[in-house]
Design an enzyme around this catalytic site. Structure first.
Site, PDB file in Angstrom:
ATOM      1  N   CYS A 132       0.828  -1.209   0.000  1.00  0.00           N
ATOM      2  CA  CYS A 132       0.000   0.000   0.000  1.00  0.00           C
ATOM      3  C   CYS A 132       0.864   1.261   0.000  1.00  0.00           C
ATOM      4  O   CYS A 132       0.546   2.247  -0.666  1.00  0.00           O
ATOM      5  CB  CYS A 132      -0.926   0.007   1.212  1.00  0.00           C
ATOM      6  N   CYS A 212      -8.003  -2.598  -4.216  1.00  0.00           N
ATOM      7  CA  CYS A 212      -7.269  -3.391  -5.196  1.00  0.00           C
ATOM      8  C   CYS A 212      -7.849  -4.806  -5.272  1.00  0.00           C
ATOM      9  O   CYS A 212      -8.309  -5.365  -4.267  1.00  0.00           O
ATOM     10  CB  CYS A 212      -5.797  -3.460  -4.809  1.00  0.00           C
ATOM     11  N   CYS A 215      -6.760  -7.760  -2.792  1.00  0.00           N
ATOM     12  CA  CYS A 215      -7.005  -7.578  -1.356  1.00  0.00           C
ATOM     13  C   CYS A 215      -8.435  -7.161  -1.040  1.00  0.00           C
ATOM     14  O   CYS A 215      -8.715  -6.632   0.031  1.00  0.00           O
ATOM     15  CB  CYS A 215      -6.025  -6.547  -0.779  1.00  0.00           C
ATOM     16  N   CYS A 238      -5.220   1.640   4.349  1.00  0.00           N
ATOM     17  CA  CYS A 238      -4.104   1.483   3.416  1.00  0.00           C
ATOM     18  C   CYS A 238      -2.890   2.324   3.797  1.00  0.00           C
ATOM     19  O   CYS A 238      -1.793   2.089   3.295  1.00  0.00           O
ATOM     20  CB  CYS A 238      -4.546   1.852   2.001  1.00  0.00           C
TER      21      CYS A 238
END
Length: 252
Positions: A132, A212, A215, A238
């Site tokens: 991240c 994303c 994840c 994140c």
């Protein structure tokens, strides 16, 4: 005749906004509806100094619609982590066109850093925080460099870590604005319906908070809206955002 003293060049290193400034804004706009608040700020003291940051996730259309209604040329910053759902990228392009927004700015991870730190593109599997930082935090830090303030779409109901979310925060010397901090899911749904806004295509599949692809998973009945993010990884943010009152991005 004595020579005039030469003016000494100085650099102003003071933050654009302090915690006291954020507290003053919080008091000033207490009870003011989010659209009216944004209209005053975007056409007033923050004109030319502020950007909206959007992930183009499940609820992003509400905030972007409010911003576009005031000034469709407001910069919108989007970090393409290069791990996004294809549906998110398509939704981004469709929504920008639908709202008539003219200043989308897309930032990507630094390719040199990717080559060093995530050459195989699998860091998310063993170091999600590092992934991240590399793919979200660093690009957004670059994206925000020209701005003194930014607008976030966070809502307090999304997770336990966001329940104390204020409308205004001081974040690394910038003013972070959370116009929807006190909105409920019902408020958002009503706004979508009232303005006939398009939904993210993954929402119907149970993705209530969309990041994303590697994840993000669908949310199960009874879970909070962000339960599908980093499932089983002991991670809730994140790095762009932290629990209310904690600065996330590096100092300016």
């Amino acid at each position: 005749m004595a020579e005039a003293a030469r003016a000494i060049d100085t650099i102003d290193t003071a933050p654009a906004f302090t915690p006291a400034d954020a507290a003053a804004m919080q008091a000033r706009f207490a009870g003011v509806p989010a659209p009216a608040m944004l209209a005053e700020l975007l056409t007033g003291e923050l004109a030319g100094r502020v950007a909206a940051v959007s992930s183009f996730g499940a609820e992003s259309a509400v905030l972007l619609h409010m911003v576009a209604a005031v000034d469709p040329a407001t910069p919108v910053l989007f970090t393409n982590t290069q791990k996004m759902f294809g549906e998110t990228l398509a939704y981004r392009d469709m929504l920008v066109e639908h709202l008539g927004m003219t200043a989308l700015r897309v930032f990507r991870p630094d390719p040199h850093l990717l080559a060093i730190k995530d050459r195989e593109g699998i860091r998310h599997g063993y170091d999600p925080d590092g992934c991240c930082d590399l793919r979200k935090v660093e690009p957004l830090t670059r994206a925000l460099a020209p701005f003194d303030a930014w607008i976030s779409g966070r809502k307090g109901f999304q997770a336990g870590t966001r329940q104390a979310l204020p409308r205004f925060e001081s974040d690394a010397g910038r003013l972070k604005i959370n116009p929807l901090a006190d909105w409920t899911k019902a408020d958002l749904d009503a706004y979508f319906a009232a303005h006939d806004l398009p939904r993210h295509p993954l929402e119907a599949q149970g993705y209530l908070s969309i990041g994303c692809a590697p994840c993000t998973s669908p949310v199960k009945p009874g879970e909070d809206a962000r339960a599908g993010r980093w499932r089983g990884m002991g991670k809730v943010e994140c790095g762009i955002h932290q629990p209310a009152g904690v600065s996330a991005l590096p100092p300016r």
